[in-house]
Scaffold this motif. Structure first.
Motif, PDB file in Angstrom:
ATOM      1  N   LYS A 118      -2.689  -4.795  -5.281  1.00 12.76           N
ATOM      2  CA  LYS A 118      -1.324  -4.901  -4.769  1.00 12.76           C
ATOM      3  C   LYS A 118      -0.586  -6.067  -5.417  1.00 12.76           C
ATOM      4  N   ASP A 119      -1.299  -7.155  -5.690  1.00 13.45           N
ATOM      5  CA  ASP A 119      -0.665  -8.305  -6.342  1.00 13.45           C
ATOM      6  C   ASP A 119      -0.216  -7.957  -7.762  1.00 13.45           C
ATOM      7  N   GLU A 120      -1.043  -7.223  -8.498  1.00  7.39           N
ATOM      8  CA  GLU A 120      -0.657  -6.809  -9.845  1.00  7.39           C
ATOM      9  C   GLU A 120       0.544  -5.864  -9.797  1.00  7.39           C
ATOM     10  N   LEU A 121       0.561  -4.960  -8.810  1.00  8.06           N
ATOM     11  CA  LEU A 121       1.694  -4.054  -8.676  1.00  8.06           C
ATOM     12  C   LEU A 121       2.960  -4.830  -8.324  1.00  8.06           C
ATOM     13  N   ALA A 122       2.827  -5.827  -7.469  1.00 11.46           N
ATOM     14  CA  ALA A 122       3.976  -6.681  -7.138  1.00 11.46           C
ATOM     15  C   ALA A 122       4.487  -7.402  -8.385  1.00 11.46           C
ATOM     16  N   ASP A 123       3.569  -7.866  -9.233  1.00 12.98           N
ATOM     17  CA  ASP A 123       3.966  -8.502 -10.498  1.00 12.98           C
ATOM     18  C   ASP A 123       4.710  -7.509 -11.388  1.00 12.98           C
ATOM     19  N   GLU A 134       6.206   6.028  -7.877  1.00  9.75           N
ATOM     20  CA  GLU A 134       5.405   4.806  -8.042  1.00  9.75           C
ATOM     21  C   GLU A 134       3.927   5.017  -7.712  1.00  9.75           C
ATOM     22  N   LEU A 194      13.079   1.514  -8.497  1.00  9.16           N
ATOM     23  CA  LEU A 194      11.823   1.836  -7.808  1.00  9.16           C
ATOM     24  C   LEU A 194      12.004   3.220  -7.198  1.00  9.16           C
ATOM     25  N   PHE A 226       6.422  -4.839 -10.450  1.00  7.49           N
ATOM     26  CA  PHE A 226       7.742  -4.600  -9.874  1.00  7.49           C
ATOM     27  C   PHE A 226       8.665  -5.790 -10.109  1.00  7.49           C
ATOM     28  N   SER A 227       8.111  -6.982 -10.090  1.00  8.95           N
ATOM     29  CA  SER A 227       8.902  -8.190 -10.319  1.00  8.95           C
ATOM     30  C   SER A 227       9.489  -8.188 -11.736  1.00  8.95           C
ATOM     31  N   LYS A 255      12.254  -5.592 -11.874  1.00  6.92           N
ATOM     32  CA  LYS A 255      13.469  -6.090 -11.214  1.00  6.92           C
ATOM     33  C   LYS A 255      14.203  -7.078 -12.118  1.00  6.92           C
ATOM     34  N   HIS A 314       0.151   2.357 -13.706  1.00  4.13           N
ATOM     35  CA  HIS A 314       0.960   1.208 -14.086  1.00  4.13           C
ATOM     36  C   HIS A 314       0.140   0.297 -14.999  1.00  4.13           C
TER      37      HIS A 314
END
Length: 139
Positions: A8-13, A38, A34, A15-16, A19, A43
């Motif tokens: 989840k942290d890699e996916l958040a990165d 997804e 998004l 998405f960051s 963005k 990814h």
């Protein structure tokens, strides 16, 4: 440097980065950036010194790998990292059993993809107010 997103942290990165590049730089609305795909995409993320800097995703379409959301943050552009990212993405697509790749390139990036062996396979069209062109490549 590059790897498939597994946490989840890699996916958040990932998405960051999207963005930053698409929403903030190119003014694409976040609700369009998004999307509903997804969770079904593969990814890819790139890190340098634990700092995320590059992203792409692979989505299955008609037995082809559709490469989408390719982005590199500003400090890391024009250094050959995009070429390395795309070669990694192509390797992953091949490992997943795909023999062809399609993508909708921003028209300003057409030559970048052409230099990687992609061929124009459509007409210029607008997506989010930005000129794009469909390109493809056999693996």
């Amino acid at each position: 440097m590059f790897r498939i997103v597994r946490t989840k942290d890699e996916l958040a990165d990932a998405f960051s980065i999207r963005k930053e590049v698409f929403v903030e730089e190119q003014h694409i609305p976040i609700e369009n950036e998004l999307d509903q795909f997804e969770e079904i995409c593969t990814h890819i993320i790139g890190y340098i010194d634990e700092q995320p800097f590059a992203v792409a995703r692979i989505r299955a379409i008609d037995n082809q790998a559709k490469i989408e959301r390719v982005a590199i943050t500003k400090p890391y552009r024009k250094q050959g990292r995009g070429h390395t990212l795309m070669k990694y993405v192509e390797t992953i697509a091949s490992e997943q059993g795909y023999t062809a790749i399609v993508l909708n390139a921003q028209y300003s990036a057409k030559d970048f993809y052409h230099n990687l062996g992609y061929q124009v396979s459509g007409e210029i069209f607008l997506e989010e107010g930005i000129q794009h062109i469909r390109m493809s490549k056999q693996l």
